[in-house]
Scaffold this motif. Structure first.
Motif, mmCIF file in Angstrom:
data_model
loop_
_atom_site.group_PDB
_atom_site.id
_atom_site.type_symbol
_atom_site.label_atom_id
_atom_site.label_comp_id
_atom_site.label_asym_id
_atom_site.label_seq_id
_atom_site.Cartn_x
_atom_site.Cartn_y
_atom_site.Cartn_z
ATOM 1 N N LYS A 70 0.848 -1.183 0.000
ATOM 2 C CA LYS A 70 0.000 0.000 0.000
ATOM 3 C C LYS A 70 0.889 1.239 0.000
ATOM 4 O O LYS A 70 1.796 1.348 0.821
ATOM 5 N N TYR A 71 0.667 2.164 -0.919
ATOM 6 C CA TYR A 71 1.423 3.417 -0.890
ATOM 7 C C TYR A 71 0.525 4.550 -1.394
ATOM 8 O O TYR A 71 -0.477 4.313 -2.059
ATOM 9 N N ALA A 72 0.877 5.763 -1.045
ATOM 10 C CA ALA A 72 0.137 6.936 -1.509
ATOM 11 C C ALA A 72 0.992 7.698 -2.511
ATOM 12 O O ALA A 72 2.216 7.673 -2.443
ATOM 13 N N ALA A 73 0.335 8.355 -3.464
ATOM 14 C CA ALA A 73 1.042 9.200 -4.432
ATOM 15 C C ALA A 73 0.697 10.654 -4.145
ATOM 16 O O ALA A 73 -0.333 10.946 -3.556
ATOM 17 N N LEU A 74 1.585 11.547 -4.572
ATOM 18 C CA LEU A 74 1.353 12.972 -4.376
ATOM 19 C C LEU A 74 1.351 13.660 -5.735
ATOM 20 O O LEU A 74 2.253 13.452 -6.526
ATOM 21 N N SER A 75 0.302 14.414 -6.010
ATOM 22 C CA SER A 75 0.220 15.159 -7.259
ATOM 23 C C SER A 75 0.160 16.629 -6.881
ATOM 24 O O SER A 75 -0.774 17.073 -6.225
ATOM 25 N N TYR A 76 1.183 17.392 -7.249
ATOM 26 C CA TYR A 76 1.275 18.756 -6.728
ATOM 27 C C TYR A 76 2.045 19.661 -7.680
ATOM 28 O O TYR A 76 2.532 19.222 -8.718
ATOM 29 N N CYS A 77 2.125 20.926 -7.314
ATOM 30 C CA CYS A 77 2.873 21.905 -8.112
ATOM 31 C C CYS A 77 4.205 22.179 -7.425
ATOM 32 O O CYS A 77 4.209 22.608 -6.269
ATOM 33 N N TRP A 78 5.299 21.970 -8.116
ATOM 34 C CA TRP A 78 6.594 22.320 -7.548
ATOM 35 C C TRP A 78 6.731 23.843 -7.481
ATOM 36 O O TRP A 78 7.275 24.415 -6.549
ATOM 37 N N GLY A 79 6.176 24.511 -8.509
ATOM 38 C CA GLY A 79 6.118 25.976 -8.515
ATOM 39 C C GLY A 79 7.479 26.628 -8.402
ATOM 40 O O GLY A 79 8.447 26.193 -9.023
ATOM 41 N N SER A 80 7.581 27.644 -7.549
ATOM 42 C CA SER A 80 8.822 28.424 -7.444
ATOM 43 C C SER A 80 9.751 27.863 -6.364
ATOM 44 O O SER A 80 10.735 28.503 -6.004
ATOM 45 N N CYS A 81 9.437 26.685 -5.827
ATOM 46 C CA CYS A 81 10.209 26.105 -4.723
ATOM 47 C C CYS A 81 11.679 25.903 -5.113
ATOM 48 O O CYS A 81 11.985 25.381 -6.182
ATOM 49 N N LYS A 82 12.597 26.316 -4.221
ATOM 50 C CA LYS A 82 14.038 26.247 -4.528
ATOM 51 C C LYS A 82 14.686 24.959 -3.990
ATOM 52 O O LYS A 82 15.826 24.666 -4.308
ATOM 53 N N ALA A 83 13.997 24.210 -3.137
ATOM 54 C CA ALA A 83 14.587 23.010 -2.538
ATOM 55 C C ALA A 83 14.922 21.978 -3.619
ATOM 56 O O ALA A 83 14.364 22.008 -4.711
ATOM 57 N N SER A 84 15.842 21.057 -3.310
ATOM 58 C CA SER A 84 16.222 20.068 -4.312
ATOM 59 C C SER A 84 15.454 18.764 -4.098
ATOM 60 O O SER A 84 15.218 18.347 -2.971
ATOM 61 N N GLY A 85 15.054 18.141 -5.202
ATOM 62 C CA GLY A 85 14.364 16.852 -5.136
ATOM 63 C C GLY A 85 15.375 15.723 -5.089
ATOM 64 O O GLY A 85 16.577 15.955 -4.912
ATOM 65 N N ALA B 129 -1.440 3.476 -6.805
ATOM 66 C CA ALA B 129 -1.370 4.001 -5.440
ATOM 67 C C ALA B 129 -2.694 3.762 -4.711
ATOM 68 O O ALA B 129 -3.760 3.762 -5.320
ATOM 69 N N TYR B 130 -2.606 3.574 -3.403
ATOM 70 C CA TYR B 130 -3.795 3.404 -2.569
ATOM 71 C C TYR B 130 -4.663 4.650 -2.700
ATOM 72 O O TYR B 130 -5.869 4.567 -2.867
ATOM 73 N N LEU B 131 -4.049 5.804 -2.608
ATOM 74 C CA LEU B 131 -4.739 7.053 -2.922
ATOM 75 C C LEU B 131 -3.730 8.108 -3.334
ATOM 76 O O LEU B 131 -2.537 7.975 -3.096
#
Ligand SMILES: [Zn+2]
Length: 500
Positions: A77-92, A138-140
């Motif tokens: 079971k796992y969850a997925a994230l769908s989002y906007c990275w936008g102007s974020c400066k952090a590194s993935g 994904a579970y959700l």
């Protein structure tokens, strides 16, 4: 973070108690939907069918130290994230920090949206989550819809506005009163207006997900194939069935049980998809490839996908429409210009062939062409020379068609009193095309509506009066292929009879 932590001040951007308490409500809904605890969710995918993606963030420790784990193919079971990275400066997560993240990394090193999502996933007892792909398994899927950048929190976000009111106070001059109050909005409205909904990648993340939880500023929305459920503080709304998910393979659905219905859904989806934004325009077809794979299954492998089109329905696919151009109404003598032009800049992208809807950065649409037959035939589709994957690379792909071609100015003559003729152009960067210069262009009909007339007779003589014709306006491209002139698409035309 504890569910019972209260917000220490309304103006502070802190996790709201209601939102965290609502996680119990999502937990129950997700179990009913995913774990087969109700007959009502028979169209929803079950959580036991889920092979995991390559890597997941392991949330089982419960602490602030996390790590990436290899779990490919394991059923969990796992969850997925769908989002906007936008102007974020952090590194993935990248190749350079992958080994490090497989060992350990701090929760606090992640952008705020990701931190919040981990809090949510833990409350929902989902042991791992992944932020990139594998939405279908994904579970959700968690969508922090109130965040247009990964630096923002989806658990605290409350938008405040200031209103002014002039008031008269006893014994004092008139003065302005200022009121601060939070903006209240339905989550569904927030989703429609969000930066997330404008992302091209989010399109298939939504279509393919098993179920989605939207975190809005004022409430939470749970969507699955059975319904959309809203919760605002203590109020829950009655469910409405959403029409956004692709069906689960091998699950019969009355909305997807005929070829014409599946094709109509495809054109509706592309109309919605084409105006969405991409960081890299070259991703236009790639960001749709997950949806394409599902359609291949829905067509039972009997149709071939070609760079945004389905081979068996190519003539309709090529007749994508765009509302600018000129028109003649029944009884009028000639076409008149710009009857549906608008003020937006209309330049076709050069990254894709002129016949592809991928050229357009604005909505395109397809008419209902029921009762029409194709009047052109595909002889060959020429792949890019560099050997790129034909299914996802639209670049430099050429079509060799056998079609009836005539000078486009025929469309500017009164063929019959009761015909409505529209010539619709794709772009404004070619200003020379207008009703008077149509003679320089050619037209090819792609779909014709015979309405009871004999098809064989029409194909032999083409003298039958047609009541509906869709086709392309083309011009010579100053190049040749196999001894034949090459053409590029300039627009499309429609001839419609007022009798139908
Ligand atoms: Zn469900």
């Amino acid at each position: 973070m504890d569910v019972n932590d209260d917000a220490p001040g309304l103006m502070r951007n802190v996790p709201s108690r209601q939102k965290l308490q609502s996680l119990r409500w999502i937990y129950d809904l997700a179990r009913i939907c995913a774990d087969g605890m109700s007959d009502e969710h028979s169209n929803c995918p079950k959580s036991t069918e889920n092979p995991a993606p390559l890597r997941l963030i392991d949330l089982s420790s419960g602490g602030d130290t996390l790590r990436l784990m290899k779990k490919q193919g394991m059923v969990l079971k796992y969850a997925a994230l769908s989002y906007c990275w936008g102007s974020c400066k952090a590194s993935g997560t990248r190749k350079s920090n992958l080994a490090e993240r497989m060992l350990a990394f701090e929760l606090s090193s992640l952008p705020q949206t990701l931190q919040d999502s981990i809090v949510i996933a833990r409350k929902l007892e989902v042991p791992g989550w992944k932020m990139m792909d594998y939405y279908a398994n994904a579970y959700l899927t968690i969508v922090p819809v109130s965040c247009d950048s990964a630096e923002q929190s989806c658990l605290g976000q409350q938008r405040w506005v200031t209103d002014q009111l002039s008031g008269l106070w006893v014994g004092k001059p008139e003065r302005l009163l200022h009121f601060n109050h939070p903006v209240w909005e339905l989550v569904s409205k927030e989703v429609d207006k969000s930066a997330w909904a404008k992302r091209a990648w989010a399109f298939q993340e939504r279509q393919l997900s098993a179920r989605i939880v939207f975190f809005g500023r004022n409430g939470i929305r749970f969507e699955c194939r059975e319904g959309a459920f809203d919760k605002y503080n203590c109020n829950e709304s009655s469910p409405i069935k959403p029409d956004i998910f692709l069906p689960v393979p091998n699950t019969p659905s009355p909305e997807w049980d005929a070829l014409w219905k599946i094709r109509a859904k495809w054109y509706n989806m592309v109309s919605d998809y084409v105006e969405r934004q991409l960081a890299f325009e070259s991703d236009r077809l790639i960001a749709l490839s997950g949806v394409v794979q599902k359609f291949e299954i829905l067509f039972h492998g009997k149709d071939e996908y070609m760079s945004g089109f389905w081979k068996n329905d190519l003539c309709q696919g090529l007749c994508w429409d765009f509302s600018t151009g000129f028109k003649r109404l029944p009884g009028e003598d000639a076409l008149f210009q710009s009857c549906f032009a608008d003020s937006l800049s209309l330049v076709k992208s050069q990254l894709f062939p002129s016949w592809s809807w991928c050229c357009m950065r604005r909505p395109v649409e397809w008419d209902d062409v029921a009762g029409s037959i194709p009047s052109a035939q595909l002889l060959e589709a020429i792949k890019p020379l560099n050997g790129a994957d034909f299914a996802i690379q639209g670049k430099a792909v050429k079509l060799v068609l056998e079609a009836w071609m005539f000078p486009a100015d025929i469309l500017d003559r009164t063929l019959s009193e009761d015909l409505e003729v529209s010539v619709r152009l794709d772009a404004r960067d070619k200003p020379t095309i207008n009703p008077r210069t149509l003679a320089k262009y050619s037209a090819i009909p792609l779909l014709v509506g015979l309405y009871g007339a004999d098809e064989a007779q029409w194909r032999a003589s083409r003298t039958t009066i047609l009541h509906k014709v869709y086709g392309l306006i083309i011009q010579k491209a100053n190049s040749q292929h196999g001894g034949n002139e090459e053409y590029e698409r300039m627009g499309m035309f429609k001839v419609l009879s007022s009798r139908h």
